[in-house]
Design a protein around this motif. Structure first.
Motif, PDB file in Angstrom:
ATOM      1  N   SER A   1       0.808  -1.157  -0.169  1.00 30.74           N
ATOM      2  CA  SER A   1      -0.029  -0.222  -0.042  1.00 30.74           C
ATOM      3  C   SER A   1       0.987   1.177   0.200  1.00 30.74           C
ATOM      4  O   SER A   1       0.512   2.441  -0.677  1.00 30.74           O
ATOM      5  N   ASN A   2       1.830   1.182   0.699  1.00 33.32           N
ATOM      6  CA  ASN A   2       2.953   2.218   0.739  1.00 33.32           C
ATOM      7  C   ASN A   2       3.475   2.691  -0.571  1.00 33.32           C
ATOM      8  O   ASN A   2       3.676   3.621  -1.116  1.00 33.32           O
TER       9      ASN A   2
ATOM     10  N   MET B   1       1.831   1.958  -3.437  1.00 32.24           N
ATOM     11  CA  MET B   1       0.925   2.472  -4.340  1.00 32.24           C
ATOM     12  C   MET B   1       1.033   4.077  -3.888  1.00 32.24           C
ATOM     13  O   MET B   1       0.694   4.949  -4.780  1.00 32.24           O
TER      14      MET B   1
ATOM     15  N   THR C   1      -8.300   6.514   3.828  1.00 32.95           N
ATOM     16  CA  THR C   1      -8.132   5.308   3.240  1.00 32.95           C
ATOM     17  C   THR C   1      -7.998   4.463   4.479  1.00 32.95           C
ATOM     18  O   THR C   1      -8.284   3.233   4.442  1.00 32.95           O
TER      19      THR C   1
ATOM     20  N   SER D   1      -4.579   1.145  -3.021  1.00 37.30           N
ATOM     21  CA  SER D   1      -3.968   0.699  -1.624  1.00 37.30           C
ATOM     22  C   SER D   1      -5.199   0.148  -1.041  1.00 37.30           C
ATOM     23  O   SER D   1      -4.721  -0.956  -0.067  1.00 37.30           O
ATOM     24  N   ASN D   2      -6.298   0.537  -0.751  1.00 36.02           N
ATOM     25  CA  ASN D   2      -7.426  -0.218  -0.277  1.00 36.02           C
ATOM     26  C   ASN D   2      -7.438  -1.752  -0.926  1.00 36.02           C
ATOM     27  O   ASN D   2      -7.790  -2.508  -0.273  1.00 36.02           O
TER      28      ASN D   2
ATOM     29  N   MET E   1      -4.872  -3.626  -1.774  1.00 37.15           N
ATOM     30  CA  MET E   1      -3.764  -4.004  -1.006  1.00 37.15           C
ATOM     31  C   MET E   1      -4.330  -4.696   0.383  1.00 37.15           C
ATOM     32  O   MET E   1      -4.180  -5.770   0.896  1.00 37.15           O
ATOM     33  N   PHE E   2      -5.344  -3.800   0.989  1.00 36.61           N
ATOM     34  CA  PHE E   2      -5.928  -4.316   2.326  1.00 36.61           C
ATOM     35  C   PHE E   2      -6.884  -5.277   1.937  1.00 36.61           C
ATOM     36  O   PHE E   2      -6.704  -6.253   2.921  1.00 36.61           O
TER      37      PHE E   2
ATOM     38  N   ILE F   1      -2.004  -0.551   9.503  1.00 33.00           N
ATOM     39  CA  ILE F   1      -2.640  -0.009   8.416  1.00 33.00           C
ATOM     40  C   ILE F   1      -2.766   1.409   8.558  1.00 33.00           C
ATOM     41  O   ILE F   1      -2.487   2.396   7.705  1.00 33.00           O
TER      42      ILE F   1
ATOM     43  N   THR G   1       0.472   3.238   8.414  1.00 34.02           N
ATOM     44  CA  THR G   1       0.884   3.465   6.996  1.00 34.02           C
ATOM     45  C   THR G   1       0.323   4.685   6.321  1.00 34.02           C
ATOM     46  O   THR G   1       1.112   5.455   5.662  1.00 34.02           O
TER      47      THR G   1
END
Lengths: 259, 259
Positions: free
Chosen positions: A169-170, A172, A197, B169-170, B172-173, B194, B197
């Motif tokens: 995510s980082n 991204m 987010t 990024s979401n 990726m979560f 998260i 991050t």
């Protein structure tokens, strides 16, 4: 009172020392460091030794050191009766050479220059006897509100999940920053959205929180974006959009909705 | 005092109505909605009309409606002397049929069930005359602390960046949650990480915040993870790890460090 010896000087040792010292249920009696460097920056004043062979008797020896050093340092900790514990997310409990061994892994990306509420950091623990699981559970609860017992195999899976949740995510965010930079748009403008987010999935599943052209199946916008991107960014945009589209199409079919 | 008519009933209209009504510098005089549905939930009580042809005279008409409806609604707004403004991140200013037209795009993912500090939401504005840019700047500053003037072309690039920063990024979560679910590990355990991050890049560039096996060039861990993954997750892990590794290798060469 659980007596603890802390081994290490890095980010994890730094935050652990602070947390251990703040707990009424823990007596942090000594720290081992290879050298004196960084010692003046260390957040907790406590007896320091550079001699692994002369550690005092304690209930728990916490190794907050680099993954690759665990095996070697552990092999030098002879004749200890206490529980020897590493703090790695990736290494198996079997890296430790002792009979009494365990893991206490703080599930957070810890840097020295960052203030952290350690009680909010989840801890994954593991030991190879019920007594030692109980001891680590007690130590874990003295430090954090969230303690989970996970096997080495489960911890490995958790680490894969953490790579997606944190590292990827980082990355991204990095791609977003690059697109901004290339077009002289201040990255500042995206920071509140990035924060939101992360906040959103605290109370909502990421599946429900998903928005954007791929979720909506808006192929027109996806195609425009793909035309504007190149190289890896384009490959990544294509692959992730396809995965999202497929996921939500599949869910629509499951829910009996029209595509 | 800027007089405003708000057109729309969705998430953006909801948050805008609240922000417009809270500002001392704005007089929100009417809202248009196609139907009465949702009206009882609307956060601000104000005169409601269902007739686009009978809107009162105002300085600004704010269209907080679906992207695809902008062109059609705009074409029905005849004989208005005020500035007609859409709030879309993706649509060009040229979607509007009026002579006096503009854009005011809130750069945030807005949902109705979510409390938001609107003053922290960056606004991207655009208009096609200096006077109207000035008017939108004034309106923007009445609502938010961060107002940026961006052209339609820049807004399109910003939208691509936002897809990476928020949508991807979401996702990726989501992948992280899936790995957790498949292995009966509670996703809860990753939530503080998260959140952190997202917090980290508020004061640190994502390039500097990057951690993990790909950043370290730890091919052993990457290979283990790839073996455990399948299908799209494996493809994504490989592609993103390669991109990260390449980026930081390149940086090391730039900095003259040994690989």
């Amino acid at each position: 009172m659980i007596t603890v010896v802390l081994i290490g000087s890095g980010n994890v040792a730094y935050h652990l020392a602070h947390a251990l010292n703040s707990s009424q249920k823990v007596n942090l009696i000594q720290r081992y460091a290879r050298t004196d460097s960084h010692s003046s920056d260390f957040p907790v004043e406590l007896p320091l030794t550079h001699d692994l062979e002369k550690l005092p008797i304690a209930d728990v020896y916490l190794l907050a050191i680099k993954d690759d050093a665990i095996k070697m340092v552990s092999s030098r900790l002879d004749n200890l009766t206490g529980l020897v514990v590493h703090t790695s997310g990736t290494k198996s409990i079997e890296e430790l050479q002792q009979k009494r061994k365990g893991v206490l892994y703080p599930v957070q990306s810890l840097s020295i220059d960052q203030k952290i509420e350690f009680r909010q950091v989840p801890l994954a623990i593991e030991a190879n006897s019920p007594e030692d699981v109980f001891l680590l559970l007690k130590l874990g609860k003295a430090l954090s509100d969230q303690v989970y017992e996970l096997s080495s195999a489960e911890r490995e899976k958790l680490h894969i999940a953490a790579v997606f949740a944190n590292n990827f995510s980082n990355y991204m965010f990095s791609c977003a920053a690059e697109v901004c930079n290339e077009n002289q748009i201040p990255f500042e403008i995206l920071k509140p959205m990035i924060l939101e987010t992360g906040k959103k999935v605290q109370y909502m599943s990421p599946l429900d929180a998903q928005t954007g052209p791929a979720r909506r199946g808006d192929q027109e916008v996806i195609d425009i974006h793909l035309c504007e991107l190149q190289g890896e960014q384009q490959d990544m945009y294509r692959l992730i959009s396809m995965a999202i589209s497929k996921l939500y199409k599949h869910k629509q079919i499951q829910n009996g909705k029209k595509l």
